[in-house]
Every structure is written in structure tokens, then in C-alpha cells.
Design an enzyme around this catalytic site. Structure first.
Site, mmCIF file in Angstrom:
data_model
loop_
_atom_site.group_PDB
_atom_site.id
_atom_site.type_symbol
_atom_site.label_atom_id
_atom_site.label_comp_id
_atom_site.label_asym_id
_atom_site.label_seq_id
_atom_site.Cartn_x
_atom_site.Cartn_y
_atom_site.Cartn_z
ATOM 1 N N PHE A 192 72.408 75.476 -14.881
ATOM 2 C CA PHE A 192 71.760 75.861 -16.130
ATOM 3 C C PHE A 192 71.687 74.623 -17.010
ATOM 4 O O PHE A 192 72.710 74.118 -17.474
ATOM 5 C CB PHE A 192 72.504 76.977 -16.865
ATOM 6 N N ASP A 247 75.386 66.395 -17.223
ATOM 7 C CA ASP A 247 75.052 67.306 -18.307
ATOM 8 C C ASP A 247 76.353 67.886 -18.859
ATOM 9 O O ASP A 247 76.922 68.825 -18.316
ATOM 10 C CB ASP A 247 74.134 68.412 -17.786
ATOM 11 N N LYS A 302 75.377 71.022 -28.289
ATOM 12 C CA LYS A 302 76.225 72.108 -28.780
ATOM 13 C C LYS A 302 77.264 71.639 -29.790
ATOM 14 O O LYS A 302 76.972 71.531 -30.957
ATOM 15 C CB LYS A 302 76.856 72.851 -27.602
#
Length: 424
Positions: free
Chosen positions: A160, A245, A274
Site C-alpha cells: 500500500f 516507503d 503522516k
């Protein structure tokens, strides 16, 4: 669900829909007027402090999701709010048409924190991943010598990385991918954790390997200990960029600044997001050395909001808090508590549990409940978590959570499991 008529009233302060609306009213209004791209739990949050949030009726919940790690430092963090307020009173946006006095200090601090030379700032995690893809392709053509428009990137199954058209083109999740074609070419997917398959997918066109050091959306999947070191070795041998990532896994979630630290590897580039915005605004970045990011020149990539003064002020505070504060130690210490407590459930309502730092994926026995049902029942008991892929529940409480509160939340988990078993 309540009637949505007359719900768009204004309170005395002029905020639409605030003040007098119940949770039922808020949910009805949201359902009626927003696209249904999420399936939220029926909880309407109005305030937050630390690891706790309060709904519009005043009921408190222990937040064990933390905005998918965006709220690593908790709600209403005084250091982050102070930094944001100071900057809001000065200037919030200049665009990158000009320099601002927060930009240089922030990118320098971020680069130094992870031992790299350069930063390319963006806003969302998906933008950071798109940046990594563009930079890798440019590097392949200008540095490696891959023929134009032939560059490929190797990714892992069950990944993801975001929801843009390019990113979902290499997703293996039907919900994320189906119905959004035609898909962007140039990606090769191999099983996560399989270094041999990854090596076999690399050829002379390969620009990069793009991997999550821990797969979050897949259910907190921690790879074999030798996996990332082997990826590093393969990338070095084949002259391929290794892009990590760390949007969800990085910045303290696993008890280290970089999740890659657990495997002792240093990728060519990090993608952060985030928690980099402190839960106040979206902030993301690609961080790498000059020999990678140097391929990008003026006009070739950017963002109006990327690197804005407010992001710089908050982002620099995040870097300072990670390097000076107690957050990493708290994540490591309480991560052991989380791991120990979750093991108690395995074989007794839980099929398996995986954790690293304050991050866990719990597979509930599907004969008891789906992940969504477990989350709904936990919310009724005052604990907020979220499901993924059927019977899996993710836990990622803020790094500021206390041991007492963590155990309270896990006690509620035990209660729900017992209730489900009793209702078989």
C-alpha cells in the site's frame, strides 16, 4: 439514521453543523453529503488530548489507531501546537516561488536526522511516493542509461503506497484497483519477503525497488530479518535504487526513526509522511543524496504547498521531538508490553498477532467475528482501532500513550473476545 433535513444549521460561532448536532445527526449529514469513499465507525469525534478523544456527546475513547500513525505524538500536543501557532501568526504559505525562513532549517534538520543530503518536500504520503517514482525514472535515464520510456520499478505484492492512478496500477488489492484503468505501465510485482523473486524481476531496465520496510495496510507484516539486507545487496549489485516507503512505518512507530534500522540497512531514498506533519497538516518528503535527487531541476517537479512555512515550522519541531524526546523509548518499552499481551490471545479468539514497536496486526478468529465487527464492538467499549482485509485489526496507539492506558485498552480487547466467544 436520522433525517438530514435542517442539519446544516449554524451554531452561534458560525460553524456549520457544530454545537447542537448529535452523533446521529452528524453521521446522517456526512452520509448524505459526502462521497462514500470510506466506511467509518459510527463515532463522531469532537476533541482530543494525548491518546484520548471525546465524541460530541462527551464519551471518551482510547485512540489506538492514531490516524494511521499521523498522530504519533498524540492529540493536542503542546509542543507542536505552539510551533504551529507561532508560525500561523507570521506567515503560512509563500509557494516555492520564493524562499521562506523555515524552509532551509527544516530540510537541513530532516536530512541530517536520517543521514542524507537532500530533501524534496511534498504534502501527502502518496505525493512522496509519486515523487520517488518520478525521480527513480529520471535517474534511470540520466544516470543508469536506461532507454527512454523503458524504466521499470519492482514492487512487492500486498503493498500500500497510496491511491493515485499510478500507484493503484501496481496494487494487488482489488478494492483499490478495480474500475480505475487503464493502468500505468512500468511496474513488476513480486511476493513480499521473497528476495529471490525480487532479484529475478530485475533486468537492465530496472530503475528502483520500492518497498515498505513493514507492510502496514496488509496487516503489519514484518519481513524476515535477512530480507531488507538482501534487497540492499541485490540493488547494489544490479545498480538499482532502493527506495523505502516509511510513510507509515517511520518516525517512531516501530521504536526507531527509520523502520529500516531494525534490519541495519540504509536505502538510497526514504519516503516520509503522516507523522512528519505532527497530525496538524499534511507534510511529506523524499530524502536522498545529491546523486539521486540531483536529477530533478527547476520546473520538473513541485507543489504549491510543498515546503510551506507552516509545514517547515511543524516539521522541524517533529525532527527535534524525535531526536530529543522520549517517544522512541516509549514505543520500544510499551511495544514489548503490547507484544506480550497480544500473545496471550493467540489460540484463544485470535489466530495470530504480529507487532513491532507500538504497531500490531491482529488476526481475529473468523468464526468469532470479522475485523469490522470486532472494531465496532471495541468502539462500544471505548477503544478505537480499524480493520483491514477481512478479520485483521490494526493497532497503532499514539507514542505518548501510558502503560496504564495501553493495558486498559487491551483489557477491553479481552472483554470483547470473551463476549464473542460466549455468543457463539
Amino acid at each position: 439514521m436520522g433525517n438530514t433535513q435542517n442539519l446544516e444549521q449554524r451554531d452561534p460561532a458560525g460553524d456549520p453543523g457544530a454545537g447542537e448536532l448529535s452523533s446521529t445527526d452528524h453521521i446522517a449529514l456526512a452520509q448524505a453529503r459526502s462521497a462514500h469513499n470510506y466506511s467509518p465507525l459510527p463515532v463522531v469525534i469532537a476533541e482530543g488530548r494525548g491518546a484520548w478523544v471525546t465524541d460530541v456527546e462527551g464519551k471518551r475513547y482510547l485512540d489506538c489507531l492514531a490516524g494511521y500513525s499521523a498522530m504519533n505524538f498524540g492529540h493536542h500536543n503542546p509542543e507542536l501546537l505552539a510551533a504551529a501557532h507561532r508560525q500561523i501568526d507570521r506567515v503560512t504559505l509563500t509557494s516555492r516561488a520564493f524562499y521562506n525562513d523555515q524552509f532551509g532549517p527544516w530540510v537541513s534538520a530532516l536530512a541530517d536526522m536520517v543521514g542524507k543530503e537532500k530533501v524534496l518536500p511534498m504534502n501527502t504520503g502518496a505525493e512522496a511516493v509519486e515523487t520517488g517514482i518520478k525521480v527513480a525514472r529520471k535517474w534511470a535515464y540520466e544516470v543508469k542509461g536506461v532507454p527512454e520510456d523503458r524504466a521499470t520499478i519492482v514492487v512487492a505484492g500486498s503493498n500500500f503506497h497510496g491511491r493515485t492512478t499510478t500507484i493503484i496500477s501496481f496494487s494487488s488489492d482489488p478494492e483499490a484497483r478495480t474500475g480505475f484503468g487503464p493502468y500505468t505501465p512500468g511496474f513488476r510485482s513480486v511476493p513480499y519477503g521473497d528476495a529471490e523473486a525480487l532479484e529475478a524481476a530485475i533486468d537492465e531496465t530496472t530503475a528502483a525497488v520500492l518497498i515498505e520496510p513493514v507492510q502496514g495496510e496488509a496487516g503489519v507484516i514484518v519481513p524476515p530479518q535477512d530480507y531488507l539486507p538482501r534487497v540492499r545487496e541485490i540493488c547494489d549489485r544490479e545498480r538499482v535504487l532502493f527506495i523505502a516507503d516509511e510513510v507509515q512505518a517511520g518516525l517512531g512507530r516501530t521504536g526507531t526513526i527509520r523502520a529500516c534500522e531494525h534490519s541495519g540497512v540504509t536505502p538510497d531514498a526514504y519516503l516520509f509522511g503522516k507523522a512528519l506533519g505532527g497530525g496538524i497538516l499534511p507534510v511529506s518528503a523524499m530524502v536522498a543524496d545529491e546523486d539521486v535527487l540531483g536529477v530533478i531541476r527547476p520546473g520538473q517537479h513541485g507543489s504549491t504547498f510543498g515546503g510551506n512555512p507552516l509545514a517547515g515550522a511543524v516539521g522541524r519541531t517533529v525532527v527535534r521531538m524525535l531526536t530529543e524526546g522520549p517517544y522512541l523509548e516509549n514505543a520500544r518499552r510499551l511495544g514489548e508490553v503490547l507484544k506480550r499481551r497480544l500473545k496471550e490471545f493467540v489460540g484463544d479468539g485470535v489466530v495470530s498477532a504480529r507487532s513491532i514497536g507500538l504497531w500490531a496486526g491482529v488476526d481475529v478468529d473468523p468464526s468469532l467475528a470479522s475485523g469490522a465487527e470486532l472494531c465496532r464492538r471495541l468502539a462500544e467499549h471505548g477503544v478505537l482501532v480499524k480493520d483491514t482485509h477481512g478479520s485483521t485489526v490494526r493497532m497503532s496507539p499514539p507514542l505518548v500513550i501510558s502503560e496504564e492506558d495501553l493495558n486498559w485498552g487491551l483489557d477491553r480487547f479481552a472483554e470483547v473476545i470473551e463476549e464473542l466467544k460466549a455468543g457463539r
